[in-house]
Design a protein around this motif. Structure first.
Motif, PDB file in Angstrom:
ATOM      1  N   VAL A 192       0.717  -1.226  -0.069  1.00 37.63           N
ATOM      2  CA  VAL A 192      -0.236  -0.072   0.068  1.00 37.63           C
ATOM      3  C   VAL A 192       0.955   1.186   0.082  1.00 37.63           C
ATOM      4  O   VAL A 192       1.939   1.139   0.678  1.00 37.63           O
ATOM      5  N   LYS A 193       0.472   2.394  -0.810  1.00 37.85           N
ATOM      6  CA  LYS A 193       1.305   3.658  -0.735  1.00 37.85           C
ATOM      7  C   LYS A 193       0.448   4.493   0.259  1.00 37.85           C
ATOM      8  O   LYS A 193      -0.426   4.843   0.007  1.00 37.85           O
ATOM      9  N   LEU A 194       1.334   4.933   0.919  1.00 36.59           N
ATOM     10  CA  LEU A 194       0.982   6.068   1.872  1.00 36.59           C
ATOM     11  C   LEU A 194       1.365   7.451   1.703  1.00 36.59           C
ATOM     12  O   LEU A 194       2.238   7.783   0.928  1.00 36.59           O
ATOM     13  N   PHE A 195       0.605   8.489   1.995  1.00 35.01           N
ATOM     14  CA  PHE A 195       1.015   9.825   1.959  1.00 35.01           C
ATOM     15  C   PHE A 195       0.674  10.674   3.237  1.00 35.01           C
ATOM     16  O   PHE A 195      -0.347  10.480   3.879  1.00 35.01           O
ATOM     17  N   SER A 201       4.447   9.901  -1.138  1.00 38.39           N
ATOM     18  CA  SER A 201       4.752   8.226  -1.379  1.00 38.39           C
ATOM     19  C   SER A 201       5.319   7.481  -0.501  1.00 38.39           C
ATOM     20  O   SER A 201       6.519   7.570  -0.623  1.00 38.39           O
ATOM     21  N   PHE A 202       4.650   6.501   0.338  1.00 37.83           N
ATOM     22  CA  PHE A 202       5.584   5.912   1.346  1.00 37.83           C
ATOM     23  C   PHE A 202       5.068   4.370   1.350  1.00 37.83           C
ATOM     24  O   PHE A 202       3.829   4.174   1.483  1.00 37.83           O
ATOM     25  N   PRO A 203       5.864   3.367   0.985  1.00 31.71           N
ATOM     26  CA  PRO A 203       5.387   2.147   0.985  1.00 31.71           C
ATOM     27  C   PRO A 203       5.063   1.461   2.599  1.00 31.71           C
ATOM     28  O   PRO A 203       5.778   1.524   3.370  1.00 31.71           O
ATOM     29  N   ASP A 235      14.684  -0.553   3.217  1.00 30.90           N
ATOM     30  CA  ASP A 235      14.648  -1.395   2.058  1.00 30.90           C
ATOM     31  C   ASP A 235      15.901  -1.202   1.122  1.00 30.90           C
ATOM     32  O   ASP A 235      15.816   0.050   0.319  1.00 30.90           O
ATOM     33  N   SER A 236      16.661  -2.017   0.860  1.00 28.75           N
ATOM     34  CA  SER A 236      17.871  -1.887   0.024  1.00 28.75           C
ATOM     35  C   SER A 236      17.480  -1.928  -1.247  1.00 28.75           C
ATOM     36  O   SER A 236      18.139  -1.148  -2.234  1.00 28.75           O
ATOM     37  N   MET A 241      13.353   3.924   3.349  1.00 30.24           N
ATOM     38  CA  MET A 241      12.546   3.181   4.422  1.00 30.24           C
ATOM     39  C   MET A 241      10.977   2.749   4.085  1.00 30.24           C
ATOM     40  O   MET A 241      10.513   3.272   2.879  1.00 30.24           O
ATOM     41  N   ALA A 242      10.681   1.808   4.421  1.00 29.27           N
ATOM     42  CA  ALA A 242       9.523   1.415   4.374  1.00 29.27           C
ATOM     43  C   ALA A 242       9.037   0.549   5.598  1.00 29.27           C
ATOM     44  O   ALA A 242       9.609   0.382   6.651  1.00 29.27           O
ATOM     45  N   ALA A 243       7.542   0.549   5.693  1.00 24.90           N
ATOM     46  CA  ALA A 243       6.906   0.141   6.914  1.00 24.90           C
ATOM     47  C   ALA A 243       6.170  -1.386   6.784  1.00 24.90           C
ATOM     48  O   ALA A 243       5.812  -1.569   5.647  1.00 24.90           O
ATOM     49  N   THR A 244       6.183  -1.993   7.652  1.00 28.41           N
ATOM     50  CA  THR A 244       5.539  -3.478   7.541  1.00 28.41           C
ATOM     51  C   THR A 244       4.519  -3.781   8.633  1.00 28.41           C
ATOM     52  O   THR A 244       4.784  -3.192   9.815  1.00 28.41           O
ATOM     53  N   VAL A 245       3.309  -4.142   8.166  1.00 30.15           N
ATOM     54  CA  VAL A 245       2.402  -4.671   9.284  1.00 30.15           C
ATOM     55  C   VAL A 245       2.819  -5.963   9.950  1.00 30.15           C
ATOM     56  O   VAL A 245       3.393  -7.033   9.051  1.00 30.15           O
TER      57      VAL A 245
END
Length: 461
Positions: A192-195, A201-203, A235-236, A241-245
């Motif tokens: 999902v893309k967040l803002f 845009s942030f994953p 996230d290489s 950076m990325a977020a995970t549930v």
């Protein structure tokens, strides 16, 4: 159902026998299985959920049993449902396991549900449901205790591996990807893309089926999320950076908080202004690298098939180009910082959530048009044509354009209108658009007839 028959979560204690608890489901895990140590060759099945009965109290519940019972129970309710839990065992939380694998709760205890002793069923009392439903919109953490996406990006790798709270709006939902692990287990992944007002845009990545199903019920650009205990990592692959549930994460949709309300209003403003459609910058790919040629219908079909933006070339006629409208409809002013559209005499940005409101006002003026492209397969409506692309196409700056007479503007319009052009476009699938497609012009010029003949004959084969 008499309300007095229920025990409040705040009053639960292991000494209670046969407690009956009522609440709303605010989190639910996937079903998992483990080898049964008592019965070799068999598996035990389990899943967890979190139930809430007041603003301050919620508790984790774990169900154990055989395949049929656990999967049947899991399928009988979802996040957001109100349930009655009868005869669950109340036990002390295990600080090691429970705090590591389940959401943090204010209760010292947990509840255990088994087929032999317990029952979980949906609540059917509409008055009770109406009282419990507002609880689904209360974050499980302090509503002011969160990172903005800008904070996460600014901190970068210092946050790698940490668990934090995030408040952000949903921008886009990807397609779920199915996979099989090396040991034969099936899995799934959804991005999902967040803002928010600091990052466009942030994953956010979801691996659990329950989290994926929740995300798929939401409406992009109209959903604000308070994500409690999301894992942040570097996230290489993306070099960012990325977020995970994870199994501790509780997602509150459209939280009933001041901060979420402000973000919701901001999301609505930028969505309506078209800013979100241009934020994945046209220059994020060079025009020279775009080589795929499409008809208009192929562009539309690909937008339906993929949620991600893509680039292409179309040899189409310009069927709408309102250069002879009033200058205010052709040339517009936007805030330099948040791209919010402004009126001509504006002395400050009207966007209440502009990240530069406490800084000196800065605006930019440029061509800002909606154009239509048509070929033998259909029309691509309302494509965005803005500076500097429009200046390169028309051969005029905005200052030069404003000095032209009406006849000169009309002549310029007919230089392109109904002429075959080579158009480089960025296509953004958009649920807001009636057609489901938002097009952005990256470059446009009158097409070479020989080039058109060569590509069109290839497309028609």
């Amino acid at each position: 159902m008499a309300a007095r028959t229920f025990i409040a979560i705040s009053e639960l204690h292991p000494n209670f026998s046969h407690p009956t608890v009522l609440g709303i489901i605010i989190w639910k895990s996937d079903v998992k299985s483990f080898p049964d140590r008592k019965n070799v060759g068999r598996d035990r099945f389990t899943f967890g959920f979190t139930v809430r009965d007041s603003p301050d109290f919620f508790i984790n519940v774990t169900a154990w049993g055989n395949d049929g019972y656990i999967n049947g129970l899991s399928n009988s309710f979802n996040t957001g449902d109100c349930v009655v839990i009868e005869n669950a065992l109340v036990a002390h939380k295990d600080p090691q396991k429970d705090e590591r694998f389940y959401p943090s709760t204010p209760s010292f205890y947990k509840m255990l549900v088994t087929e032999a002793h317990s029952q979980v069923c949906l609540c059917a009392d509409m008055d009770i449901i109406d009282k419990l439903l507002p609880l689904i919109h209360l974050p499980v953490k302090d509503s002011r205790d969160f990172y903005s996406l800008g904070d996460i990006v600014a901190n970068g790798r210092r946050l790698d591996g940490t668990v934090i709270n995030i408040l952000a709006a949903m921008k886009m939902i990807g397609e779920p990807k199915q996979f099989t692990t090396s040991d034969g287990r099936k899995g799934q992944r959804l991005e999902v893309k967040l803002f928010d007002d600091s990052v466009s845009s942030f994953p956010l990545v979801c691996w659990d089926r329950e989290a994926i199903q929740l995300m798929q019920t939401l409406i992009p650009r109209e959903s604000v999320l308070f994500i409690a205990d999301a894992k942040i990592s570097f996230d290489s692959f993306r070099n960012g950076m990325a977020a995970t549930v994870n199994t501790k994460t509780i997602i509150t949709v459209n939280p009933d908080t001041r901060e979420a309300s402000l973000l919701f209003n901001y999301a609505k403003q930028v969505s309506e202004s078209g800013t979100l459609d241009q934020d994945e910058k046209p220059e994020d790919v060079s025009v020279d690298s775009i080589t795929d040629v499409y008809t208009v219908s192929q562009l539309k079909q690909k937008a339906r098939d993929t949620p991600e933006p893509f680039f292409g070339i179309t040899y189409s006629f310009i069927s709408k180009l309102d250069l002879d409208s009033s200058v205010s409809k052709v040339i517009k002013m936007r805030c330099s910082r948040c791209k919010f559209q402004l009126t001509g005499d504006a002395q400050s940005c009207m966007n209440q959530l502009c990240p530069g409101r406490d800084q000196p006002f800065s605006a930019m003026t440029g061509f800002d048009l909606l154009v239509d492209f048509t070929d033998h397969t259909g029309t691509l409506h309302a494509c965005t044509l803005r500076s500097p692309v429009a200046e390169n196409m028309l051969g005029y700056t905005t200052e030069e354009f404003t000095s032209l007479s009406d006849d000169q503007r009309t002549a310029m319009k007919w230089k392109f209108l109904l002429e075959r052009c080579k158009v480089y476009v960025k296509i953004i699938p958009s649920s807001r658009m009636r057609t489901g497609v938002k097009g952005m012009v990256l470059a446009c010029s009158l097409a070479d007839p020989g080039e058109v003949k060569q590509h069109m004959s290839a497309l028609l084969q």
